[in-house]
Motif scaffolding. Structure first.
Motif, PDB file in Angstrom:
ATOM      1  N   PHE A 160       0.807  -1.214   0.000  1.00 20.70           N
ATOM      2  CA  PHE A 160       0.000   0.000   0.000  1.00 20.70           C
ATOM      3  C   PHE A 160       0.849   1.277   0.000  1.00 20.70           C
ATOM      4  O   PHE A 160       0.307   2.366   0.168  1.00 20.70           O
ATOM      5  N   THR A 169      -5.275  -3.101  -3.672  1.00 23.49           N
ATOM      6  CA  THR A 169      -5.452  -1.657  -3.758  1.00 23.49           C
ATOM      7  C   THR A 169      -6.490  -1.206  -2.736  1.00 23.49           C
ATOM      8  O   THR A 169      -7.334  -2.002  -2.297  1.00 23.49           O
ATOM      9  N   VAL A 170      -6.420   0.058  -2.395  1.00 25.06           N
ATOM     10  CA  VAL A 170      -7.406   0.624  -1.474  1.00 25.06           C
ATOM     11  C   VAL A 170      -8.787   0.585  -2.106  1.00 25.06           C
ATOM     12  O   VAL A 170      -9.790   0.322  -1.433  1.00 25.06           O
ATOM     13  N   GLU A 204      -0.189   4.099  -2.126  1.00 31.81           N
ATOM     14  CA  GLU A 204      -1.466   4.692  -1.719  1.00 31.81           C
ATOM     15  C   GLU A 204      -1.488   4.959  -0.218  1.00 31.81           C
ATOM     16  O   GLU A 204      -2.549   4.903   0.406  1.00 31.81           O
ATOM     17  N   LYS A 242      -3.984   7.540   1.042  1.00 34.10           N
ATOM     18  CA  LYS A 242      -5.362   7.079   0.841  1.00 34.10           C
ATOM     19  C   LYS A 242      -5.701   5.958   1.811  1.00 34.10           C
ATOM     20  O   LYS A 242      -6.826   5.878   2.327  1.00 34.10           O
ATOM     21  N   PHE A 243      -4.736   5.068   2.067  1.00 34.37           N
ATOM     22  CA  PHE A 243      -4.952   3.968   3.011  1.00 34.37           C
ATOM     23  C   PHE A 243      -5.218   4.514   4.414  1.00 34.37           C
ATOM     24  O   PHE A 243      -6.153   4.086   5.093  1.00 34.37           O
ATOM     25  N   GLU A 302     -12.062  -1.119  -0.405  1.00 36.78           N
ATOM     26  CA  GLU A 302     -13.279  -0.380  -0.096  1.00 36.78           C
ATOM     27  C   GLU A 302     -14.498  -0.957  -0.803  1.00 36.78           C
ATOM     28  O   GLU A 302     -15.595  -0.972  -0.252  1.00 36.78           O
ATOM     29  N   THR A 317      -8.627   6.084   4.581  1.00 39.68           N
ATOM     30  CA  THR A 317      -9.681   5.065   4.630  1.00 39.68           C
ATOM     31  C   THR A 317      -9.800   4.468   6.023  1.00 39.68           C
ATOM     32  O   THR A 317     -10.907   4.239   6.524  1.00 39.68           O
TER      33      THR A 317
END
Length: 225
Positions: A20, A86-87, A23, A26-27, A91, A30
């Motif tokens: 990750f 991936t994030v 990202e 973003k991780f 999700e 989230t």
């Protein structure tokens, strides 16, 4: 409130896995949203427990615990399902990254708490799996809900998914022991232990029902006094 709330994970102290890294921001964002969703659900449950305590003079919820799925577990589940690491995939496809477990005194409390939670105007019920009425083959019993709850940020609000597991004290004790057996390799006579656990699950289910019957008898006698 007599029930206990416990946070079992702290992502501020856990390194982001290499998968990750690209990202990372973003991780983390989230996970912040997921933590916020957990807090929203816990607050709702605590308020319900206090309200029911006033009505019935007892707390139907014995304890509330929460957890965020560990990054390694997230990656493992994505891989098992043939999904990209991936994030976005996390999700879209994983419903149990944020989890809340509710331990109740009696079986009827499970359904009362669940019904009151999902009747709230801002809660969206996505899935409901009743493993109490329809236990798993190994004897596992619990009520599972996947719900969406709104979280409110500085510049926006959005819905996040949370898995809510509701069970009795006896069901939780059984599940904890079964989890230990499931994830410990090399246990001698593992097959026999699994069979014994299945037998125990049936005994626990009968005991839960008997305890509820006794409780109702006590309440009936008190009303006559």
């Amino acid at each position: 409130m007599s029930g206990r709330t416990k946070y079992t994970d702290d992502y501020s102290r856990i390194a982001i896995p290499e998968m990750f890294f690209e990202e990372a921001e973003k991780f983390e964002e989230t996970m912040l949203y997921n933590r916020s969703a957990i807090k929203e659900i816990q607050t709702k449950l605590e308020i319900l427990n206090e309200e029911l305590s006033l009505r019935t003079k007892r707390n139907p919820i014995e304890s509330i615990t929460s957890r965020l799925k560990a990054p390694e577990s997230i990656i493992g589940k994505l891989r098992r399902n043939g999904l990209p690491i991936t994030v976005e995939a996390m999700e879209e496809h994983l419903n149990d990254v944020a989890g809340v477990r509710v331990i109740c005194s009696f079986i009827e409390d499970i359904y009362s708490v669940a019904d009151m939670l999902i009747k709230q105007n801002d809660i969206n019920l996505l899935t409901r799996k009743d493993y109490i009425q329809n236990p798993k083959d190994n004897g596992y019993r619990s009520l599972h809900l996947i719900v969406e709850v709104p979280i409110f940020l500085s510049d926006k609000s959005l819905y996040r998914r949370v898995e809510v597991q509701i069970r009795t004290i006896a069901m939780d004790f059984w599940a904890s022991l079964e989890h230990q057996v499931k994830y410990k390799k090399g246990i001698p006579d593992a097959d026999r232990i699994v069979e014994e656990l299945a037998d125990c699950a049936s005994i626990i289910a009968a005991t839960d029902k008997k305890m509820l019957d006794i409780y109702h008898k006590i309440m009936t006698m008190q009303e006559r006094i």
